[in-house]
Enzyme design. Structure first.
Site, PDB file in Angstrom:
ATOM      1  N   GLY A 180      -9.051   5.900   1.749  1.00  8.16           N
ATOM      2  CA  GLY A 180      -9.005   6.828   3.306  1.00  8.16           C
ATOM      3  C   GLY A 180     -10.801   6.484   2.857  1.00  8.16           C
ATOM      4  O   GLY A 180     -11.621   7.198   2.585  1.00  8.16           O
ATOM      5  N   ASP A 191       0.617  -1.506  -0.243  1.00  5.55           N
ATOM      6  CA  ASP A 191      -0.285   0.086   0.010  1.00  5.55           C
ATOM      7  C   ASP A 191       1.038   1.305  -0.257  1.00  5.55           C
ATOM      8  O   ASP A 191       1.618   1.147   0.652  1.00  5.55           O
ATOM      9  CB  ASP A 191      -0.969  -0.196   1.312  1.00  5.55           C
ATOM     10  N   HIS A 192       0.578   1.768  -0.423  1.00  6.58           N
ATOM     11  CA  HIS A 192       1.358   3.097  -0.815  1.00  6.58           C
ATOM     12  C   HIS A 192       2.784   2.788  -1.330  1.00  6.58           C
ATOM     13  O   HIS A 192       3.984   3.735  -0.406  1.00  6.58           O
ATOM     14  CB  HIS A 192       1.199   4.487   0.121  1.00  6.58           C
ATOM     15  N   ASP A 238       3.008   4.695  -5.689  1.00  9.15           N
ATOM     16  CA  ASP A 238       2.196   6.556  -4.948  1.00  9.15           C
ATOM     17  C   ASP A 238       2.728   6.722  -6.228  1.00  9.15           C
ATOM     18  O   ASP A 238       4.087   7.979  -4.736  1.00  9.15           O
ATOM     19  CB  ASP A 238       1.891   6.061  -3.383  1.00  9.15           C
ATOM     20  N   GLU A 292      -1.234   6.182  -9.138  1.00 13.09           N
ATOM     21  CA  GLU A 292      -1.813   7.151  -8.164  1.00 13.09           C
ATOM     22  C   GLU A 292      -2.350   8.330  -8.797  1.00 13.09           C
ATOM     23  O   GLU A 292      -0.834   8.613  -9.037  1.00 13.09           O
ATOM     24  CB  GLU A 292      -1.888   7.322  -6.625  1.00 13.09           C
ATOM     25  N   ASN A 308     -10.409   0.922   0.139  1.00 13.81           N
ATOM     26  CA  ASN A 308      -9.131   0.603   0.911  1.00 13.81           C
ATOM     27  C   ASN A 308      -9.714   0.974   2.229  1.00 13.81           C
ATOM     28  O   ASN A 308     -10.554   2.638   2.569  1.00 13.81           O
ATOM     29  CB  ASN A 308      -8.149   1.399   0.471  1.00 13.81           C
ATOM     30  N   SER A 360     -12.612   4.752   5.200  1.00 11.00           N
ATOM     31  CA  SER A 360     -12.553   4.657   7.238  1.00 11.00           C
ATOM     32  C   SER A 360     -13.761   5.567   6.756  1.00 11.00           C
ATOM     33  O   SER A 360     -13.196   7.288   6.976  1.00 11.00           O
ATOM     34  CB  SER A 360     -11.961   4.787   7.384  1.00 11.00           C
ATOM     35  N   ASP A 411      -8.259   1.424   6.476  1.00 12.14           N
ATOM     36  CA  ASP A 411      -7.696   1.258   7.863  1.00 12.14           C
ATOM     37  C   ASP A 411      -7.724   1.454   8.831  1.00 12.14           C
ATOM     38  O   ASP A 411      -7.791   0.975   9.604  1.00 12.14           O
ATOM     39  CB  ASP A 411      -6.015   2.055   7.084  1.00 12.14           C
TER      40      ASP A 411
HETATM   41  P1  13P Z   1      -8.413   4.700   5.656  1.00 15.86           P
HETATM   42  O1  13P Z   1      -7.683   4.825   6.963  1.00 15.86           O
HETATM   43  O2  13P Z   1      -8.932   6.366   6.179  1.00 15.86           O
HETATM   44  O3  13P Z   1      -9.484   3.527   5.878  1.00 15.86           O
HETATM   45  O4  13P Z   1      -7.647   4.749   3.956  1.00 15.86           O
HETATM   46  C1  13P Z   1      -7.079   3.416   4.217  1.00 15.86           C
HETATM   47  C2  13P Z   1      -6.122   3.634   3.078  1.00 15.86           C
HETATM   48  O5  13P Z   1      -6.790   4.030   1.701  1.00 15.86           O
HETATM   49  C3  13P Z   1      -4.395   3.188   2.472  1.00 15.86           C
HETATM   50  O6  13P Z   1      -4.669   2.817   1.709  1.00 15.86           O
HETATM   51  O1  G3H Z   2      -2.946   4.992   3.486  1.00 18.31           O
HETATM   52  C1  G3H Z   2      -2.139   4.989   4.836  1.00 18.31           C
HETATM   53  C2  G3H Z   2      -3.037   3.666   5.896  1.00 18.31           C
HETATM   54  O2  G3H Z   2      -3.821   3.876   6.624  1.00 18.31           O
HETATM   55  C3  G3H Z   2      -1.639   3.246   6.101  1.00 18.31           C
HETATM   56  O3  G3H Z   2      -0.864   3.821   7.069  1.00 18.31           O
HETATM   57  O4  G3H Z   2       1.439   4.423   6.651  1.00 18.31           O
HETATM   58  O5  G3H Z   2       0.181   4.877   9.452  1.00 18.31           O
HETATM   59  O6  G3H Z   2       0.387   2.395   7.982  1.00 18.31           O
HETATM   60  P1  G3H Z   2       0.089   3.741   8.238  1.00 18.31           P
HETATM   61 ZN    ZN Z   3      -4.175   5.106   0.831  1.00 18.51          ZN
END
Ligand code: 13P
Ligand code: G3H
Ligand code: ZN
Length: 285
Positions: free
Chosen positions: A210, A83-84, A105, A135, A231, A212, A233
């Site tokens: 993003g 991720d990213h 990303d 992205e 996504n 959530s 988190d």
């Molecule tokens: P949230 O933490 O806002 O759900 O975003 C997760 C995300 O985009 C991980 O790449």
């Molecule tokens: O996109 C971000 C994710 O929520 C991951 O967050 O870099 O704190 O692990 P993190």
């Molecule tokens: Zn993200």
């Protein structure tokens, strides 16, 4: 389903049938187990993703081994995704370690550099049978102190999205349409017209970051308009830590970590199951 699969193996079906596959961030064993158990119980394809922060925290080998171990026992398709990722080297390290998918990303780069770097990652990844997410537009965080107008300026330009997708051959495209990472201070308003414009110009599966805290009706609408990877988190972190806090308050003398982490894992699993049902991926595996 003993081996990890790529994004293509789960997103193509999602795109065709208009549902989305949940991409959940994992940082430790309990989180990996919560996500996989939820996907198993819901019979849903699932994406486990690790950020560069997760890799720094748990170690790359630990993340890969944990997810591979869980996937070996699972009957549902499991993708292990970076991720990213922000460097070519990070993407390569993940591929070498056994990830089936990576995100490059390049959203902070100029359009030309983003295209060039993403293309370089795609060339190697595809040769190794690994999928790539790119992205375009800047998603950012809720903590970024920027005005709504400024955030709008950071949103994805559909023509640029078309160029990134076409010129790199990515398998999934992350776009900025009004969401942000972290806990929202205000209810996010999604720019559906922008999503429709991107979808009209490109067939590449589109990713909502993003997610959530975005109302479920908004997520459902976005899925109906072409989002196929969602996504999550922050909502998982909240479920896990809130339950830990509750247990510790109920049993202040508890010293067995399993008695605190076990209920936290269960609570997180319930949230993952709920999300899977909202995304419509239940029963699709
Ligand atoms: P949230 O933490 O806002 O759900 O975003 C997760 C995300 O985009 C991980 O790449
Ligand atoms: O996109 C971000 C994710 O929520 C991951 O967050 O870099 O704190 O692990 P993190
Ligand atoms: Zn993200």
């Amino acid at each position: 389903m003993s081996k990890l699969v790529t994004l293509n193996e789960v997103l193509k079906d999602a795109q065709e049938k208009k549902y989305a596959v949940g991409a959940f961030n994992a940082n430790n064993m309990e989180i990996v187990q919560a996500i996989i158990e939820a996907a198993e119980e819901e019979k849903a394809p699932v994406i486990l993703q690790a950020s560069q922060g997760a890799i720094k925290y748990a170690g790359l080998d630990f993340i890969t081994s944990m997810v591979k171990t869980a996937a070996k026992k699972a009957t549902v398709p499991v993708v292990l995704h970076l991720d990213h990722g922000t460097s070519f080297e990070q993407c390569m390290a993940c591929i070498k370690s056994g990830f089936s998918s990576v995100m490059f990303d390049g959203s902070k780069l100029s359009l030309e550099d983003n295209i060039a770097m993403t293309k370089k990652v795609v060339e190697v990844a595809h040769a190794m049978g690994v999928s790539v997410e790119g992205e375009i537009g800047k998603i950012g965080g809720t903590e970024d102190d920027i005005h709504v107008d400024e955030r709008e300026a950071l949103m994805t330009n559909p023509e640029e999205a078309k160029r990134l997708a076409e010129e790199t051959g990515i398998d999934a495209l992350a776009i900025a349409i009004g969401t942000a990472h972290g806990v929202y201070k205000f209810e996010p308003k999604l720019d559906y017209d922008r999503l429709v414009a991107v979808r009209a110009l490109s067939d590449t599966p589109i990713v909502l970051h993003g997610s959530s805290g975005v109302p479920s009706e908004s997520v459902e609408k976005a899925i109906g308009l072409g989002i196929t990877k969602v996504n999550i988190d922050t909502n998982l972190r909240e479920a896990f830590v809130n339950r830990m806090r509750e247990v510790m308050a109920e049993k202040p003398k508890e010293i067995d970590p399993r008695k605190i982490l076990g209920p936290a894992r269960e609570m997180m699993k319930e949230v993952v199951k709920e999300k899977i049902r909202i995304f419509g991926s239940n029963g699709k595996a």
